[in-house]
Design an enzyme around this catalytic site. Sequence first.
Site, PDB file in Angstrom:
ATOM      1  N   ARG A  28      86.593  70.499  99.573  1.00 49.19           N
ATOM      2  CA  ARG A  28      86.958  71.862  99.160  1.00 49.19           C
ATOM      3  C   ARG A  28      87.499  72.621 100.352  1.00 49.19           C
ATOM      4  O   ARG A  28      86.959  72.525 101.459  1.00 49.19           O
ATOM      5  CB  ARG A  28      85.723  72.553  98.594  1.00 49.19           C
ATOM      6  CG  ARG A  28      85.997  73.961  98.121  1.00 49.19           C
ATOM      7  CD  ARG A  28      84.892  74.470  97.231  1.00 49.19           C
ATOM      8  NE  ARG A  28      83.640  74.609  97.939  1.00 49.19           N
ATOM      9  CZ  ARG A  28      82.469  74.797  97.325  1.00 49.19           C
ATOM     10  NH1 ARG A  28      82.396  74.840  96.015  1.00 49.19           N
ATOM     11  NH2 ARG A  28      81.373  74.938  98.025  1.00 49.19           N
TER      12      ARG A  28
ATOM     13  N   ARG B 265      79.107  83.736 101.006  1.00 51.71           N
ATOM     14  CA  ARG B 265      78.786  84.230  99.659  1.00 51.71           C
ATOM     15  C   ARG B 265      78.011  85.531  99.762  1.00 51.71           C
ATOM     16  O   ARG B 265      77.433  85.829 100.821  1.00 51.71           O
ATOM     17  CB  ARG B 265      77.902  83.185  98.947  1.00 51.71           C
ATOM     18  CG  ARG B 265      78.492  81.787  98.965  1.00 51.71           C
ATOM     19  CD  ARG B 265      77.398  80.713  98.973  1.00 51.71           C
ATOM     20  NE  ARG B 265      77.963  79.381  99.222  1.00 51.71           N
ATOM     21  CZ  ARG B 265      78.169  78.467  98.281  1.00 51.71           C
ATOM     22  NH1 ARG B 265      77.815  78.697  97.046  1.00 51.71           N
ATOM     23  NH2 ARG B 265      78.703  77.305  98.588  1.00 51.71           N
TER      24      ARG B 265
ATOM     25  N   ASP C  15      82.729  77.719  93.312  1.00 47.22           N
ATOM     26  CA  ASP C  15      81.659  76.885  92.765  1.00 47.22           C
ATOM     27  C   ASP C  15      81.843  76.653  91.262  1.00 47.22           C
ATOM     28  O   ASP C  15      81.174  77.253  90.429  1.00 47.22           O
ATOM     29  CB  ASP C  15      80.279  77.515  93.032  1.00 47.22           C
ATOM     30  CG  ASP C  15      79.598  76.813  94.194  1.00 47.22           C
ATOM     31  OD1 ASP C  15      80.260  75.999  94.865  1.00 47.22           O
ATOM     32  OD2 ASP C  15      78.402  77.065  94.430  1.00 47.22           O
TER      33      ASP C  15
ATOM     34  N   GLY D 195      72.982  72.695  99.536  1.00 43.90           N
ATOM     35  CA  GLY D 195      72.018  71.646  99.226  1.00 43.90           C
ATOM     36  C   GLY D 195      72.662  70.280  99.100  1.00 43.90           C
ATOM     37  O   GLY D 195      71.971  69.257  99.089  1.00 43.90           O
ATOM     38  N   ARG D 196      73.979  70.270  98.976  1.00 42.65           N
ATOM     39  CA  ARG D 196      74.664  68.979  98.836  1.00 42.65           C
ATOM     40  C   ARG D 196      76.077  69.008  99.397  1.00 42.65           C
ATOM     41  O   ARG D 196      76.855  68.087  99.166  1.00 42.65           O
ATOM     42  CB  ARG D 196      74.716  68.582  97.377  1.00 42.65           C
ATOM     43  CG  ARG D 196      75.356  69.639  96.497  1.00 42.65           C
ATOM     44  CD  ARG D 196      75.671  69.056  95.181  1.00 42.65           C
ATOM     45  NE  ARG D 196      75.886  70.080  94.177  1.00 42.65           N
ATOM     46  CZ  ARG D 196      76.289  69.816  92.965  1.00 42.65           C
ATOM     47  NH1 ARG D 196      76.515  68.566  92.635  1.00 42.65           N
ATOM     48  NH2 ARG D 196      76.464  70.766  92.099  1.00 42.65           N
TER      49      ARG D 196
ATOM     50  N   ASP E 299      74.911  83.686  94.614  1.00 42.77           N
ATOM     51  CA  ASP E 299      75.225  82.630  95.582  1.00 42.77           C
ATOM     52  C   ASP E 299      76.531  81.919  95.212  1.00 42.77           C
ATOM     53  O   ASP E 299      77.002  81.082  95.976  1.00 42.77           O
ATOM     54  CB  ASP E 299      74.081  81.608  95.675  1.00 42.77           C
ATOM     55  CG  ASP E 299      73.657  81.076  94.326  1.00 42.77           C
ATOM     56  OD1 ASP E 299      73.253  81.884  93.484  1.00 42.77           O
ATOM     57  OD2 ASP E 299      73.750  79.858  94.107  1.00 42.77           O
TER      58      ASP E 299
ATOM     59  N   ASP F  53      69.277  65.807  94.886  1.00 40.17           N
ATOM     60  CA  ASP F  53      69.503  64.563  95.626  1.00 40.17           C
ATOM     61  C   ASP F  53      70.662  64.676  96.608  1.00 40.17           C
ATOM     62  O   ASP F  53      71.040  63.702  97.245  1.00 40.17           O
ATOM     63  CB  ASP F  53      69.773  63.416  94.640  1.00 40.17           C
ATOM     64  CG  ASP F  53      70.933  63.723  93.712  1.00 40.17           C
ATOM     65  OD1 ASP F  53      71.601  64.770  93.915  1.00 40.17           O
ATOM     66  OD2 ASP F  53      71.175  62.929  92.790  1.00 40.17           O
ATOM     67  N   GLY F  54      71.259  65.859  96.691  1.00 36.93           N
ATOM     68  CA  GLY F  54      72.344  66.046  97.637  1.00 36.93           C
ATOM     69  C   GLY F  54      73.670  65.463  97.172  1.00 36.93           C
ATOM     70  O   GLY F  54      74.644  65.453  97.932  1.00 36.93           O
TER      71      GLY F  54
HETATM   72  P1  AMP Z   1      74.915  75.577  91.863  1.00 39.28           P
HETATM   73  O1  AMP Z   1      74.233  75.838  90.558  1.00 39.28           O
HETATM   74  O2  AMP Z   1      75.777  74.338  91.885  1.00 39.28           O
HETATM   75  O3  AMP Z   1      75.651  76.755  92.363  1.00 39.28           O
HETATM   76  O4  AMP Z   1      73.767  75.256  92.913  1.00 39.28           O
HETATM   77  C1  AMP Z   1      72.689  76.123  93.197  1.00 39.28           C
HETATM   78  C2  AMP Z   1      71.954  75.616  94.404  1.00 39.28           C
HETATM   79  O5  AMP Z   1      71.437  74.320  94.158  1.00 39.28           O
HETATM   80  C3  AMP Z   1      72.785  75.513  95.671  1.00 39.28           C
HETATM   81  O6  AMP Z   1      71.963  75.858  96.757  1.00 39.28           O
HETATM   82  C4  AMP Z   1      73.163  74.054  95.686  1.00 39.28           C
HETATM   83  O7  AMP Z   1      73.462  73.579  96.974  1.00 39.28           O
HETATM   84  C5  AMP Z   1      71.928  73.393  95.103  1.00 39.28           C
HETATM   85  N1  AMP Z   1      72.221  72.128  94.430  1.00 39.28           N
HETATM   86  C6  AMP Z   1      72.888  71.944  93.283  1.00 39.28           C
HETATM   87  N2  AMP Z   1      72.936  70.640  92.954  1.00 39.28           N
HETATM   88  C7  AMP Z   1      72.278  69.968  93.929  1.00 39.28           C
HETATM   89  C8  AMP Z   1      71.963  68.600  94.190  1.00 39.28           C
HETATM   90  N3  AMP Z   1      72.348  67.634  93.353  1.00 39.28           N
HETATM   91  N4  AMP Z   1      71.272  68.310  95.297  1.00 39.28           N
HETATM   92  C9  AMP Z   1      70.871  69.262  96.137  1.00 39.28           C
HETATM   93  N5  AMP Z   1      71.107  70.561  95.959  1.00 39.28           N
HETATM   94  C10 AMP Z   1      71.806  70.921  94.878  1.00 39.28           C
HETATM   95 MG    MG Z   2      76.540  77.236  93.940  1.00 43.30          MG
END
Ligand code: AMP
Ligand code: MG
Length: 490
Positions: free
Chosen positions: A175, A182, A261, A91-92, A251, A124-125
Amino acid sequence: MSFLTSIFLTNRFAELPRAFFTPVLPQPLTNTRWVAWNSALAIQLSLPEQSPQGDLKDFLAGEMVSDSVPSLAMKYAGHQFGVYNPDLGDGRGLLLGELTSKNGQVFDLHLKGAGLTPYSRMGDGRAVLRSTIREYLCSEAMAGLGIPTTRALGMLTSDTPVYREKTEQGALLLRVAESHIRFGHFEHFFYTNQMAELTLLADKVIEWYWPECNKEPQPYAAMFEKIVDKTAQMIAYWQAYGFAHGVMNTDNMSILGQTFDYGPFGFLDDYEPGYICNHSDYQGRYAFDQQPRVALWNLSALAHALSPLIERGALESSLGQFESKLSKLFSKLMRDKLGLHSKLDRDSQLFQSMFELLHQNSVDYTRFMRELSNLDQQPTSVVEDLFVDRQAAKTWLELYLARCDCEVNQQGEALSAQDRCEAMRAVNPKYILRNYLAQIAIDKAEEGDFSEVHALAELLKQPYAEQPENDAYANLPPDWGKKMEISCSS
Ligand code: AMP
Ligand code: MG
């Protein structure tokens, strides 16, 4: 493009069908500049020793793209806190491509914080400086400790504002990992009933990472067994070194068993088995002592996703071995940490009573193990001083030292305290990335002073070495820095 002559970039993932990913261009941040560059890792990857400028910097910062190797967002799904979420994916972060190391190994280069993708959902990516620093420092600290992990090649900050609880600076993390696949990649294809893609993914995992599985009568079953093995190893290290990941969603589980992560992670300060580092983990699902159980739960979720490819019996057999594999390696790591190389039945009792005492007396885990490693140079009273109940500590130490007396060296002679302790100092770190140290570095960095980030990155490369000039970094946390819970917002 000229910069492509200075690096050799590939992207095998981009050659897979579109069901696996979406091509996405990075969305540049404003006025990016290097916060850190990991020279040692860069050299291994045949990249410049100093932080690159010019085209290569522009490429690594997502400001210039390769015309031949597309960047992409991977599609995956996953179980978050036990609930299946079909809508995940990068997502980012974007897979920029692959780099080949000097010894021929292929590594993914992933840029985290690169902007919106079709999988950004409400996000917000972006990634903020604070969380980028935490991931950079922790992945390198884990590598320094010898714990399987993804790596950090560099990080950049910018003038782009990113809105969380307050306005923060947008940052980027580069990274590096052997794989970004995953458990959730397999779950996505299983739950969307894309069997050809599920099979292709398994074939690629075998081809890229474990070609030896093809020699086995059931290659997919052999692949799953590898994943179980690697996961058991990773968790054994986490438990032995006191690392809590904080968000063990499927994930966030690498198929290669690498710590992946970094979010609200934490190292134990006081030995507190129920330590919860994630502020949003109200039930303690991902508490420190739950990690082995959760890893098995996650592996079972993966097994379910692989059930069209692997017989039930084979899946169950691999899952059935997880606990014994984990406990075997955990015991080995703990024996090494205690300087006990031979294995006696009564050792588990010694370990158990040690953990109970540490817990009851709220003793700092890392400090205790390190002081125990210095008993060739200091009296046992230094260890006893760490306990409220000194008498109980004294009794345990007597048992422990009597047990050490049973150890012999390779010549069959009694092992000297010096030899024992030298070996122990190589596995019991003096320095770990305590949350309070990371927080101090972040507070300064947010003011534009990156000196503490650099100091910690340097220090944690050699966590086992005595670094007298850095003694203060081994200090126990101040009251404000104890049992910190970190928010997921990153
Ligand atoms: P995480 O909790 O960081 O492992 O993220 C879980 C999911 O949310 C993954 O698909 C990430 O890519 C997405 N994600 C986390 N933070 C953001 C962000 N700021 N913008 C877009 N996607 C996000
Ligand atoms: Mg993640």
